[in-house]
Design an enzyme around this catalytic site. Structure first.
Site, short mmCIF file in Angstrom:
data_model
loop_
_atom_site.label_atom_id
_atom_site.label_comp_id
_atom_site.label_asym_id
_atom_site.label_seq_id
_atom_site.Cartn_x
_atom_site.Cartn_y
_atom_site.Cartn_z
CE1 TYR A 179 -19.46 48.97 100.53
CE2 TYR A 179 -18.49 50.98 101.42
CZ TYR A 179 -18.39 49.84 100.63
OH TYR A 179 -17.20 49.56 99.97
CB SER B 276 -14.47 50.56 102.53
OG SER B 276 -14.75 51.84 101.99
#
Ligand code: NAD
Length: 269
Positions: free
Chosen positions: A160, A147
């Site tokens: 995350y 990401s």
């Protein structure tokens, strides 16, 4: 005519009952690979994902239901995959991921554990099982869907961001360890991360909904994009699929250890 350069190759895409993983599975199947999918979902959702991947390629798509929070389940899946693929998979896409956005002190410990297990540790377990056979054949591709949050942080995403920075680091180590295996002709073994900004999938719906206010979904999307993604366009899952297919090409043998942003300029700022 579609270039079916992956004919004879086997692939596993984790988290491919939905979103980016499903699109990558379809793209690999279109390029000729036999694809194993993995992920949670209702029986209908899993059947529908199998049908979508079958329709894109040669058929024979198989679903492996391992819950990636559990290393034992991953080990069983990798053993079964070695049999299914006749000796080991050629292409491993670690894509499964979950998100939970709240401030660090409010993050439930169970969410931290699940996010680290699914987004990061599962890739360690699949890679350690799959990569030795890739080295024996001189061709292998590991594509880890990280990401932009593997490159920069945002608030409210402690586990995350930690998991995504972790998978970028894990990928670089594996890239180095396998860099000299194989040859230009065989294609070598490469390990890369794709680092998307906003991609239109169910994962980001809660973040769109929280920005709708009194307006429409489009208002929520606009608000989300304008915070970080200068192109003001979301990426489509199929566009991530196209990049994954390119990384599988023999010509990509020297692209390894990279963390590639697909983020409309987010990390250029
Ligand atoms: P999604 O929610 O559409 O799909 C997630 C997939 O992971 C599903 O198939 C789900 O069943 C699977 N999964 C979840 N928990 C699992 C578990 N315990 N065991 C096995 N499978 C499990 O999400 P997506 O947006 O397609 O995300 C895919 C990847 O892309 C994730 O790693 C995510 O972090 C990353 N990503 C997404 C975006 C985005 O904007 N959508 C941006 C950057 C990175």
């Amino acid at each position: 005519m579609t270039d079916r350069f992956l004919e004879g190759r086997n692939a596993l895409v984790t988290g491919s009952t939905s979103g980016i993983g499903l699109a990558i599975a379809q793209a690999l199947a279109t390029a000729g690979a036999k694809v194993a999918i993995n992920g949670l979902g209702s029986a209908e959702q899993i059947e529908s994902a199998i049908a979508d991947v079958d329709a894109a390629g040669i058929g024979g798509t198989k679903h492996f239901g391992a819950d990636l929070r559990h290393p034992d389940a991953i080990e069983t899946m990798m053993t079964e995959l070695a049999t299914w693929s006749g000796g080991g998979i050629d292409i491993l896409v670690n894509n499964a991921g979950i998100q939970h956005a709240v401030p660090l002190h409010q993050m439930p410990v169970a969410k931290w554990n699940d996010i680290i297990a699914i987004n990061l540790s599962s890739a360690f377990h699949t890679m350690r099982a799959a990569m030795p056979a890739m080295a024996e054949r001189g061709y292998g591709r590991v594509i880890n869907v990280a990401s932009v949050h593997g490159l920069v942080a945002s608030k409210d995403k402690a586990p995350y961001v930690a998991s995504k920075f972790g998978i970028v680091g894990l990928s670089k180590v594996a890239a180095l360890e396998y860099a000299a295996q194989g040859s230009r002709d065989s294609g070598g073994i490469t390990v890369n991360c794709i680092c998307p900004g906003w991609v239109e999938t169910p994962l980001i719906e809660p973040q769109i909904e929280s920005r709708i206010g009194g307006g429409t979904r489009d208002d929520g999307v606009r608000a989300l994009l304008s915070e970080k993604q200068p192109s003001l366009r979301m990426t489509l899952p199929a566009e991530i699929g196209a990049l994954a297919v390119f990384l599988c090409r023999r010509e990509a043998h020297n692209i390894t250890g990279a963390a590639m942003p697909v983020d409309g300029g987010w990390t250029a700022q």
